[in-house]
Design an enzyme around this catalytic site. Sequence first.
Site, short mmCIF file in Angstrom:
data_model
loop_
_atom_site.label_atom_id
_atom_site.label_comp_id
_atom_site.label_asym_id
_atom_site.label_seq_id
_atom_site.Cartn_x
_atom_site.Cartn_y
_atom_site.Cartn_z
N ASP A 135 -8.95 6.66 19.46
CA ASP A 135 -7.96 6.23 18.48
C ASP A 135 -7.11 5.10 19.07
OD1 ASP A 135 -8.68 8.08 16.58
OD2 ASP A 135 -7.00 9.43 16.93
N ARG A 185 -14.04 1.15 14.42
CA ARG A 185 -13.30 1.60 13.23
C ARG A 185 -12.18 0.60 12.96
NH1 ARG A 185 -9.85 6.69 14.34
NH2 ARG A 185 -11.87 7.71 14.41
P1 FDA Z 1 -2.71 1.96 2.15
O1 FDA Z 1 -1.77 3.00 2.71
O2 FDA Z 1 -2.44 0.53 2.42
O3 FDA Z 1 -2.82 2.18 0.60
C1 FDA Z 1 -3.50 1.27 -0.22
C2 FDA Z 1 -4.01 1.95 -1.47
O4 FDA Z 1 -4.95 2.99 -1.13
C3 FDA Z 1 -2.93 2.66 -2.26
O5 FDA Z 1 -2.24 1.76 -3.10
C4 FDA Z 1 -3.78 3.66 -3.05
O6 FDA Z 1 -4.43 3.03 -4.12
C5 FDA Z 1 -4.81 4.08 -2.04
N1 FDA Z 1 -4.36 5.27 -1.30
C6 FDA Z 1 -3.81 5.31 -0.06
N2 FDA Z 1 -3.49 6.58 0.26
C7 FDA Z 1 -3.81 7.34 -0.79
C8 FDA Z 1 -3.70 8.73 -1.08
N3 FDA Z 1 -3.13 9.58 -0.22
N4 FDA Z 1 -4.15 9.17 -2.27
C9 FDA Z 1 -4.68 8.33 -3.17
N5 FDA Z 1 -4.78 7.00 -2.96
C10 FDA Z 1 -4.36 6.51 -1.80
N6 FDA Z 1 -4.09 4.24 12.26
C11 FDA Z 1 -3.84 3.85 13.53
O7 FDA Z 1 -2.84 3.17 13.77
N7 FDA Z 1 -4.69 4.22 14.56
C12 FDA Z 1 -5.82 4.95 14.34
O8 FDA Z 1 -6.55 5.25 15.28
C13 FDA Z 1 -6.11 5.34 12.99
N8 FDA Z 1 -7.21 6.07 12.70
C14 FDA Z 1 -7.54 6.28 11.36
C15 FDA Z 1 -8.75 6.89 11.04
C16 FDA Z 1 -9.11 7.03 9.71
C17 FDA Z 1 -10.43 7.66 9.38
C18 FDA Z 1 -8.26 6.57 8.66
C19 FDA Z 1 -8.64 6.67 7.21
C20 FDA Z 1 -7.04 6.01 8.97
C21 FDA Z 1 -6.66 5.87 10.32
N9 FDA Z 1 -5.44 5.33 10.66
C22 FDA Z 1 -5.20 4.98 11.97
C23 FDA Z 1 -4.39 5.17 9.62
C24 FDA Z 1 -4.41 3.80 8.99
O9 FDA Z 1 -3.99 2.84 9.92
C25 FDA Z 1 -3.46 3.72 7.77
O10 FDA Z 1 -2.17 4.03 8.18
C26 FDA Z 1 -3.84 4.63 6.64
O11 FDA Z 1 -5.23 4.80 6.49
C27 FDA Z 1 -3.28 4.07 5.32
O12 FDA Z 1 -3.86 2.83 5.00
P2 FDA Z 1 -4.98 2.67 3.86
O13 FDA Z 1 -5.85 1.54 4.26
O14 FDA Z 1 -5.68 3.96 3.69
O15 FDA Z 1 -4.22 2.33 2.54
#
Ligand code: FDA
Length: 309
Positions: A135, A185
């Site tokens: 991570d 990732r």
């Molecule tokens: P973001 O939060 O920008 O949301 C964009 C859109 O996605 C929203 O408007 C909505 O449409 C949809 N969405 C998001 N969350 C939702 C929910 N709960 N329900 C429904 N819709 C939703 N970070 C880090 O710093 N180090 C790491 O090692 C990791 N590892 C990691 C592994 C995996 C498998 C994932 C999925 C994420 C991480 N992260 C992470 C976290 C990552 O950096 C981030 O904070 C979150 O994934 C949120 O960003 P998103 O790209 O998901 O969407």
Amino acid sequence: MLRRPLLKLADSDRVRHLVTTTPVSRGVVDRFVPGEETSDAVRASAELVATGRTVTLDFLGEDTTDEAQASATVDAYLDVLEGLHAAGLTGSVEVSVKLSAVGQALPDRGDKVALENARTICAAARRRGTTVTLDMEDHSTTDATLRTLRELRKDYPETGAVLQAYLRRTETDCRDLAVEGSRVRLCKGAYEEPERVAFQTRQEVDLSYVRCLKVLMNGAGYPMVASHDPRMVAIAGELARAAGRAQGSFEYQMLYGVRPDEQRRLADSGETVRVYVPYGQEWYGYLMRRLAERPSNVAFFLRSLATTG
Ligand code: FDA
């Protein structure tokens, strides 16, 4: 903006005490964390694998302050790898490791201790037929984590990396890591970072995510698209097609309990979907970061606290 105060709450001992001692919060926690024990992690993995998804397991624990605690974390990983192997799950389930949980922040010898501990976990994972992904944590650890990754990959080239699109440096890091056999990732990034090193607006972060995805999809490595954002998921599919990638030459990753219907939809359409499953007693900081990402999660959480009375 709720994000900043919630990230602060993640560091508050008083709130941590309240949340961890209020029985109802268990129900909320269960949505994002399937349990505290190895058996909970193995059970949740088996359930996900039965529905066509793959898994990466994260034993929760950050801010390790002494070597004994770091060793206990290593033991937890060895234990879960054993449990996964016994359950016949290592073909579909790997583990994610935070270097801070295995000693990176220890004074003086932190990097060395973390490398040795990560090596032990990589060796056990290889013996059991699976892999480790490191991570990525806050920006002050990025260089050290990538150094450790390079060392580990000399013996365990299958070790996965994580890059965060909100960091200004990440497009360059993607170019360095988009090589044959390299599992990367890409996530947006979950920590509160200064403007000097990180894009601050959602739009800038999203644009960076797409630029980084392009590099990874057009490179020779194995991209792991970690996002719940429907736009990023759709763009990843387009970029993969444009790069001539077949299903299975990259994967989607989402967190346990987040957009489970979308996880199943992608898996049912033949894509590889990996669910990140955190487990263990140290779930508080993780939960606060998830709440910080989405106001509706906070409402859900506060409602259940209020109804306990
Ligand atoms: P973001 O939060 O920008 O949301 C964009 C859109 O996605 C929203 O408007 C909505 O449409 C949809 N969405 C998001 N969350 C939702 C929910 N709960 N329900 C429904 N819709 C939703 N970070 C880090 O710093 N180090 C790491 O090692 C990791 N590892 C990691 C592994 C995996 C498998 C994932 C999925 C994420 C991480 N992260 C992470 C976290 C990552 O950096 C981030 O904070 C979150 O994934 C949120 O960003 P998103 O790209 O998901 O969407």
